[in-house]
Enzyme design. Structure first.
Site, PDB file in Angstrom:
ATOM      1  CE  LYS A 150       7.705   2.054   0.027  1.00 12.74           C
ATOM      2  NZ  LYS A 150       6.284   2.104   0.408  1.00 12.74           N
TER       3      LYS A 150
ATOM      4  N   GLY B  97       5.300   2.602  -4.311  1.00  7.01           N
ATOM      5  CA  GLY B  97       4.176   2.979  -5.174  1.00  7.01           C
ATOM      6  C   GLY B  97       4.487   4.258  -5.935  1.00  7.01           C
TER       7      GLY B  97
ATOM      8  CB  THR C  90      -2.440   0.621   1.726  1.00  6.36           C
ATOM      9  OG1 THR C  90      -3.011   1.047   2.962  1.00  6.36           O
ATOM     10  CG2 THR C  90      -1.548  -0.581   1.962  1.00  6.36           C
TER      11      THR C  90
ATOM     12  CG  HIS D  44      10.957   4.596   0.670  1.00  8.05           C
ATOM     13  ND1 HIS D  44      11.088   4.542  -0.694  1.00  8.05           N
ATOM     14  CD2 HIS D  44       9.970   5.489   0.920  1.00  8.05           C
ATOM     15  CE1 HIS D  44      10.209   5.366  -1.253  1.00  8.05           C
ATOM     16  NE2 HIS D  44       9.515   5.959  -0.292  1.00  8.05           N
ATOM     17  CG  HIS D  45      11.007   3.772   6.508  1.00  3.59           C
ATOM     18  ND1 HIS D  45      10.375   2.615   6.876  1.00  3.59           N
ATOM     19  CD2 HIS D  45      10.068   4.533   5.907  1.00  3.59           C
ATOM     20  CE1 HIS D  45       9.105   2.674   6.532  1.00  3.59           C
ATOM     21  NE2 HIS D  45       8.895   3.836   5.932  1.00  3.59           N
TER      22      HIS D  45
ATOM     23  CB  ALA E  17      -3.073   9.381  -4.214  1.00  5.71           C
ATOM     24  CB  SER E  18       1.164   5.820  -5.617  1.00  2.67           C
ATOM     25  OG  SER E  18       1.636   6.926  -6.360  1.00  2.67           O
TER      26      SER E  18
HETATM   27  N1  LIG Z   1       0.083   7.132  -0.477  1.00  6.48           N
HETATM   28  C1  LIG Z   1       0.919   7.804   0.314  1.00  6.48           C
HETATM   29  O1  LIG Z   1       1.059   9.049   0.239  1.00  6.48           O
HETATM   30  C2  LIG Z   1       1.704   7.041   1.362  1.00  6.48           C
HETATM   31  C3  LIG Z   1       2.593   7.712   2.232  1.00  6.48           C
HETATM   32  C4  LIG Z   1       3.217   6.984   3.229  1.00  6.48           C
HETATM   33  C5  LIG Z   1       2.973   5.617   3.348  1.00  6.48           C
HETATM   34  N2  LIG Z   1       2.136   5.004   2.468  1.00  6.48           N
HETATM   35  C6  LIG Z   1       1.792   3.584   2.598  1.00  6.48           C
HETATM   36  O2  LIG Z   1       0.847   3.461   3.657  1.00  6.48           O
HETATM   37  C7  LIG Z   1       0.960   2.167   4.254  1.00  6.48           C
HETATM   38  C8  LIG Z   1       1.125   2.309   5.764  1.00  6.48           C
HETATM   39  O3  LIG Z   1       2.324   2.989   6.037  1.00  6.48           O
HETATM   40  P1  LIG Z   1       2.812   3.214   7.565  1.00  6.48           P
HETATM   41  O4  LIG Z   1       4.110   3.913   7.437  1.00  6.48           O
HETATM   42  O5  LIG Z   1       1.723   3.794   8.379  1.00  6.48           O
HETATM   43  O6  LIG Z   1       3.059   1.690   8.006  1.00  6.48           O
HETATM   44  P2  LIG Z   1       3.051   1.108   9.506  1.00  6.48           P
HETATM   45  O7  LIG Z   1       3.649  -0.261   9.389  1.00  6.48           O
HETATM   46  O8  LIG Z   1       3.638   2.085  10.454  1.00  6.48           O
HETATM   47  O9  LIG Z   1       1.489   0.996   9.839  1.00  6.48           O
HETATM   48  C9  LIG Z   1       0.616   0.090   9.222  1.00  6.48           C
HETATM   49  C10 LIG Z   1      -0.449  -0.284  10.244  1.00  6.48           C
HETATM   50  O10 LIG Z   1      -1.440  -1.085   9.593  1.00  6.48           O
HETATM   51  C11 LIG Z   1      -1.835  -2.054  10.545  1.00  6.48           C
HETATM   52  N3  LIG Z   1      -2.561  -3.170   9.946  1.00  6.48           N
HETATM   53  C12 LIG Z   1      -2.099  -4.353   9.482  1.00  6.48           C
HETATM   54  N4  LIG Z   1      -3.121  -5.122   9.083  1.00  6.48           N
HETATM   55  C13 LIG Z   1      -4.252  -4.410   9.293  1.00  6.48           C
HETATM   56  C14 LIG Z   1      -5.641  -4.682   9.093  1.00  6.48           C
HETATM   57  N5  LIG Z   1      -6.075  -5.855   8.616  1.00  6.48           N
HETATM   58  N6  LIG Z   1      -6.538  -3.704   9.402  1.00  6.48           N
HETATM   59  C15 LIG Z   1      -6.130  -2.518   9.896  1.00  6.48           C
HETATM   60  N7  LIG Z   1      -4.821  -2.227  10.134  1.00  6.48           N
HETATM   61  C16 LIG Z   1      -3.901  -3.160   9.831  1.00  6.48           C
HETATM   62  C17 LIG Z   1      -0.521  -2.470  11.228  1.00  6.48           C
HETATM   63  O11 LIG Z   1      -0.762  -3.158  12.442  1.00  6.48           O
HETATM   64  C18 LIG Z   1       0.131  -1.115  11.419  1.00  6.48           C
HETATM   65  O12 LIG Z   1      -0.246  -0.502  12.650  1.00  6.48           O
HETATM   66  C19 LIG Z   1       2.123   1.492   3.518  1.00  6.48           C
HETATM   67  O13 LIG Z   1       1.600   0.698   2.459  1.00  6.48           O
HETATM   68  C20 LIG Z   1       2.914   2.651   2.952  1.00  6.48           C
HETATM   69  O14 LIG Z   1       3.663   2.307   1.795  1.00  6.48           O
HETATM   70  C21 LIG Z   1       1.514   5.693   1.491  1.00  6.48           C
END
Ligand SMILES: NC(=O)c1ccc[n+]([C@@H]2O[C@H](COP(=O)([O-])OP(=O)(O)OC[C@H]3O[C@@H](n4cnc5c(N)ncnc54)[C@H](O)[C@@H]3O)[C@@H](O)[C@H]2O)c1
Length: 235
Positions: free
Chosen positions: A136, A142, A73, A132-133, A97-98
């Site tokens: 986001k 990150g 995250t 990004h989409h 990891a970001s």
């Molecule tokens: N590090 C990486 O390689 C990488 C790659 C893609 C996305 N990301 C990051 O990962 C995160 C999630 O991305 P996504 O595309 O899956 O987003 P998304 O919005 O599709 O999914 C996030 C999920 O987290 C849930 N959530 C919210 N609060 C919560 C809680 N307290 N406990 C558990 N779940 C909870 C939401 O209900 C949702 O289902 C973002 O911060 C994004 O920037 C990181």
């Protein structure tokens, strides 16, 4: 390997698919509606891709349970040091990891290499674009922040990153674009009166991040300590 998913959105679902393909079992899918279920579950490792407001508490709970946690995250890193201190105190396991894509991690290294060469070439201004989409939650991404840090650590004339154009030569401008249905894209731009040089990464799908996160989970499940992609990839 028994995996607990913390966050079951776009990334959580893609990670599930990749993990099942690699022969693992998903023992819990924790999202905002069933967050309290986490207290009763056990597994070998947790993979946390949720929301910037949720990540700190989710990771903290894993560390207190001494459950190794792989976190992706973004947008919560002002509290990462607190987590690292807690991890040391509890002799637990934390990986952050970001960006979990192997291609992006090569991009990070190329970025640092070019930045070192550009340190003495003041005729080049430097800027970053990240696209990004529209859903986001955080900006800049990150990944863009990691790229910016790679430049700031190597180019003395740049002092800090900014996400609004200031026109000050010491500011490293990251421009964030949010557009429906676009692949995640990062561009590092060096521009001079004579020529421009750009390096660019485009993620065609989420599978690259998911595969990286599952591979890290396989690697970390029996380790203790704080790790990053540099430890995993040994670049
Ligand atoms: N590090 C990486 O390689 C990488 C790659 C893609 C996305 N990301 C990051 O990962 C995160 C999630 O991305 P996504 O595309 O899956 O987003 P998304 O919005 O599709 O999914 C996030 C999920 O987290 C849930 N959530 C919210 N609060 C919560 C809680 N307290 N406990 C558990 N779940 C909870 C939401 O209900 C949702 O289902 C973002 O911060 C994004 O920037 C990181």
């Amino acid at each position: 390997m028994n995996i607990i998913l913390l966050g079951y959105g776009k990334m959580g679902r893609t990670i599930e698919k990749v993990a099942l393909d690699r022969g693992h079992k998903i023992v819990a899918r924790i999202d905002i509606d069933n967050a309290s279920d986490f207290d009763g579950v056990s597994g070998d490792v947790a993979i946390e891709f949720s929301h910037p407001d949720a990540a700190f508490d989710n990771v903290k709970k894993c560390i207190e349970k001494r459950l190794p946690v792989v976190c992706g995250t973004t947008g919560w890193l002002s509290r990462k040091q607190e987590i690292e201190m807690l991890c040391k105190k509890n002799d637990s396991t934390f990986f952050y990891a970001s960006n979990y894509s192997l291609g992006v991690n090569i991009f990070f290294k190329v970025n640092e290499y070019i930045a070192r060469m550009m340190n003495n070439l003041a005729e080049y201004d430097i800027a970053l674009d990240e696209i990004h989409h529209a859903e986001k939650k955080d900006a800049p991404s990150g990944t863009a922040i990691t790229l910016a840090e790679g430049i700031l650590n190597n180019v003395k004339r740049k002092k800090k990153w900014v996400n609004q154009r200031t026109g000050k030569p010491e500011d490293l401008f990251i421009e964030s674009f949010r557009i429906d249905q676009v692949p995640g894209t990062h561009i590092v731009k060096y521009e001079s009166a004579i020529d421009d040089l750009e390096i660019k990464h485009i993620a065609h799908s989420r599978e690259g991040f998911a595969k990286g996160a599952v591979m890290v989970a396989e690697w970390i499940k029996d380790k203790r300590g704080i790790y990053t992609m540099d430890d995993f990839l040994k670049f």
